[in-house]
Design a protein around this motif. Structure first.
Motif, PDB file in Angstrom:
ATOM      1  N   TYR A   1     -58.285  22.038 133.052  1.00 21.70           N
ATOM      2  CA  TYR A   1     -59.200  23.168 132.879  1.00 21.70           C
ATOM      3  C   TYR A   1     -59.499  23.831 134.231  1.00 21.70           C
ATOM      4  CZ  TYR A   1     -63.440  25.824 132.168  1.00 21.70           C
ATOM      5  OH  TYR A   1     -64.372  26.829 132.167  1.00 21.70           O
ATOM      6  N   LEU A   2     -59.812  23.021 135.247  1.00 24.11           N
ATOM      7  CA  LEU A   2     -60.102  23.592 136.562  1.00 24.11           C
ATOM      8  C   LEU A   2     -58.912  24.369 137.115  1.00 24.11           C
ATOM      9  CD1 LEU A   2     -62.142  21.007 138.695  1.00 24.11           C
ATOM     10  CD2 LEU A   2     -62.914  23.137 137.662  1.00 24.11           C
ATOM     11  N   HIS A   3     -57.709  23.845 136.919  1.00 24.14           N
ATOM     12  CA  HIS A   3     -56.518  24.552 137.399  1.00 24.14           C
ATOM     13  C   HIS A   3     -56.318  25.872 136.658  1.00 24.14           C
ATOM     14  CE1 HIS A   3     -54.757  21.939 140.416  1.00 24.14           C
ATOM     15  NE2 HIS A   3     -55.184  20.922 139.700  1.00 24.14           N
ATOM     16  N   ARG A   4     -56.521  25.877 135.339  1.00 24.97           N
ATOM     17  CA  ARG A   4     -56.414  27.130 134.578  1.00 24.97           C
ATOM     18  C   ARG A   4     -57.460  28.134 135.046  1.00 24.97           C
ATOM     19  NH1 ARG A   4     -55.936  23.598 130.279  1.00 24.97           N
ATOM     20  NH2 ARG A   4     -58.029  24.109 129.561  1.00 24.97           N
TER      21      ARG A   4
ATOM     22  N   ALA B   1     -55.267   5.424 148.124  1.00 23.54           N
ATOM     23  CA  ALA B   1     -56.635   5.876 147.885  1.00 23.54           C
ATOM     24  C   ALA B   1     -56.751   6.772 146.658  1.00 23.54           C
ATOM     25  CB  ALA B   1     -57.153   6.616 149.108  1.00 23.54           C
ATOM     26  N   PHE B   2     -57.937   6.824 146.108  1.00 25.86           N
ATOM     27  CA  PHE B   2     -58.256   7.682 144.968  1.00 25.86           C
ATOM     28  C   PHE B   2     -58.095   9.131 145.360  1.00 25.86           C
ATOM     29  CE2 PHE B   2     -61.720  10.064 142.776  1.00 25.86           C
ATOM     30  CZ  PHE B   2     -61.141  10.067 141.527  1.00 25.86           C
ATOM     31  N   LYS B   3     -57.300   9.849 144.610  1.00 26.88           N
ATOM     32  CA  LYS B   3     -57.139  11.285 144.808  1.00 26.88           C
ATOM     33  C   LYS B   3     -57.589  11.946 143.524  1.00 26.88           C
ATOM     34  CE  LYS B   3     -53.546  10.944 148.192  1.00 26.88           C
ATOM     35  NZ  LYS B   3     -52.227  11.346 148.609  1.00 26.88           N
ATOM     36  N   PRO B   4     -58.794  12.485 143.511  1.00 28.49           N
ATOM     37  CA  PRO B   4     -59.396  12.936 142.262  1.00 28.49           C
ATOM     38  C   PRO B   4     -58.641  14.038 141.537  1.00 28.49           C
ATOM     39  CG  PRO B   4     -60.722  13.608 144.136  1.00 28.49           C
ATOM     40  CD  PRO B   4     -59.650  12.706 144.657  1.00 28.49           C
ATOM     41  N   TYR B   5     -57.929  14.901 142.226  1.00 32.75           N
ATOM     42  CA  TYR B   5     -57.314  16.034 141.551  1.00 32.75           C
ATOM     43  C   TYR B   5     -55.811  15.908 141.414  1.00 32.75           C
ATOM     44  CZ  TYR B   5     -56.450  17.425 146.345  1.00 32.75           C
ATOM     45  OH  TYR B   5     -56.068  17.442 147.650  1.00 32.75           O
ATOM     46  N   GLU B   6     -55.244  14.773 141.799  1.00 33.98           N
ATOM     47  CA  GLU B   6     -53.808  14.583 141.660  1.00 33.98           C
ATOM     48  C   GLU B   6     -53.514  13.537 140.607  1.00 33.98           C
ATOM     49  OE1 GLU B   6     -51.804  13.772 145.273  1.00 33.98           O
ATOM     50  OE2 GLU B   6     -52.714  15.449 146.316  1.00 33.98           O
ATOM     51  N   SER B   7     -52.358  13.653 140.048  1.00 36.75           N
ATOM     52  CA  SER B   7     -51.890  12.663 139.098  1.00 36.75           C
ATOM     53  C   SER B   7     -51.050  11.658 139.858  1.00 36.75           C
ATOM     54  CB  SER B   7     -51.042  13.344 138.023  1.00 36.75           C
ATOM     55  OG  SER B   7     -50.409  12.389 137.243  1.00 36.75           O
ATOM     56  N   ASN B   8     -51.108  10.407 139.490  1.00 42.68           N
ATOM     57  CA  ASN B   8     -50.276   9.387 140.101  1.00 42.68           C
ATOM     58  C   ASN B   8     -49.079   9.077 139.218  1.00 42.68           C
ATOM     59  OD1 ASN B   8     -51.949   9.200 142.278  1.00 42.68           O
ATOM     60  ND2 ASN B   8     -53.095   7.464 141.495  1.00 42.68           N
TER      61      ASN B   8
ATOM     62  N   GLU C   1     -61.651  33.478 143.128  1.00 43.79           N
ATOM     63  CA  GLU C   1     -62.762  32.917 143.904  1.00 43.79           C
ATOM     64  C   GLU C   1     -62.947  31.423 143.642  1.00 43.79           C
ATOM     65  OE1 GLU C   1     -64.824  34.627 140.184  1.00 43.79           O
ATOM     66  OE2 GLU C   1     -63.135  35.148 141.446  1.00 43.79           O
ATOM     67  N   LEU C   2     -62.313  30.914 142.597  1.00 42.45           N
ATOM     68  CA  LEU C   2     -62.390  29.486 142.267  1.00 42.45           C
ATOM     69  C   LEU C   2     -61.089  28.747 142.575  1.00 42.45           C
ATOM     70  CD1 LEU C   2     -64.279  29.793 138.868  1.00 42.45           C
ATOM     71  CD2 LEU C   2     -65.223  29.236 141.108  1.00 42.45           C
ATOM     72  N   ALA C   3     -60.264  29.331 143.420  1.00 44.75           N
ATOM     73  CA  ALA C   3     -58.952  28.748 143.722  1.00 44.75           C
ATOM     74  C   ALA C   3     -59.045  27.336 144.292  1.00 44.75           C
ATOM     75  CB  ALA C   3     -58.181  29.648 144.677  1.00 44.75           C
ATOM     76  N   GLU C   4     -60.109  27.035 145.007  1.00 47.34           N
ATOM     77  CA  GLU C   4     -60.267  25.710 145.622  1.00 47.34           C
ATOM     78  C   GLU C   4     -61.042  24.730 144.741  1.00 47.34           C
ATOM     79  OE1 GLU C   4     -58.794  24.813 148.546  1.00 47.34           O
ATOM     80  OE2 GLU C   4     -57.842  26.778 148.371  1.00 47.34           O
ATOM     81  N   ALA C   5     -61.422  25.138 143.562  1.00 45.78           N
ATOM     82  CA  ALA C   5     -62.249  24.288 142.696  1.00 45.78           C
ATOM     83  C   ALA C   5     -61.635  22.923 142.418  1.00 45.78           C
ATOM     84  CB  ALA C   5     -62.575  25.008 141.392  1.00 45.78           C
ATOM     85  N   PRO C   6     -60.352  22.821 142.085  1.00 47.11           N
ATOM     86  CA  PRO C   6     -59.803  21.489 141.803  1.00 47.11           C
ATOM     87  C   PRO C   6     -59.891  20.546 143.001  1.00 47.11           C
ATOM     88  CG  PRO C   6     -58.339  23.176 140.943  1.00 47.11           C
ATOM     89  CD  PRO C   6     -59.372  23.878 141.780  1.00 47.11           C
TER      90      PRO C   6
END
Length: 127
Positions: free
Chosen positions: A25-28, A112-119, A35-40
């Motif tokens: 959702y954040l990426h969409r 480390a935990f990367k909140p916006y990336e998939s592993n 203005e929300l490009a950095e939100a993720p």
């Protein structure tokens, strides 16, 4: 900007959405609103997870936070410490204790935990 754990308390219901769906959702949203490009990348996921682990008085929010970690993320030292704090609470259920212990073990052996990336496997898309 959200900078303290207490600031993210109103965001706890986002844990019910699921990590993958939330970041999709954040990426969409970022694609349609420049203005929300950095939100993720700027979403305070670590603060949210720490708040769920350290401030809860029942297992509901910590279990939802663990679902976010289980959705492909791993645990860094900051999240690991929050999980260890959670494990010291007398109200922690056996189910929560077992999941938190697995997450701590998993985190001690991975990146480390990367909140916006998939592993996911290389070549798969990230969130």
């Amino acid at each position: 900007m959200l900078s303290k754990q207490e600031d993210v308390m109103p965001l706890l219901p986002l844990l019910e959405m699921g990590r993958v769906q939330f970041y999709e959702y954040l990426h969409r949203l970022a694609q349609t609103r420049t203005e929300l490009a950095e939100a993720p990348q700027s979403f305070p996921a670590i603060l949210l997870l720490k708040f769920a682990f350290e401030s809860s008085v029942s297992d509901y929010w910590p279990l939802k936070a663990l679902d976010w970690l289980d959705a492909g993320a791993t645990v860094d030292s900051e999240i690991g410490e929050s999980l260890r704090t959670l494990l010291s609470r007398p109200w922690v259920t056996q189910r929560l204790r077992q999941r938190a212990e697995r997450a701590v073990k998993r985190g001690s052996s991975k990146k480390a935990f990367k909140p916006y990336e998939s592993n996911e496997k290389e070549g798969d898309s990230t969130l």
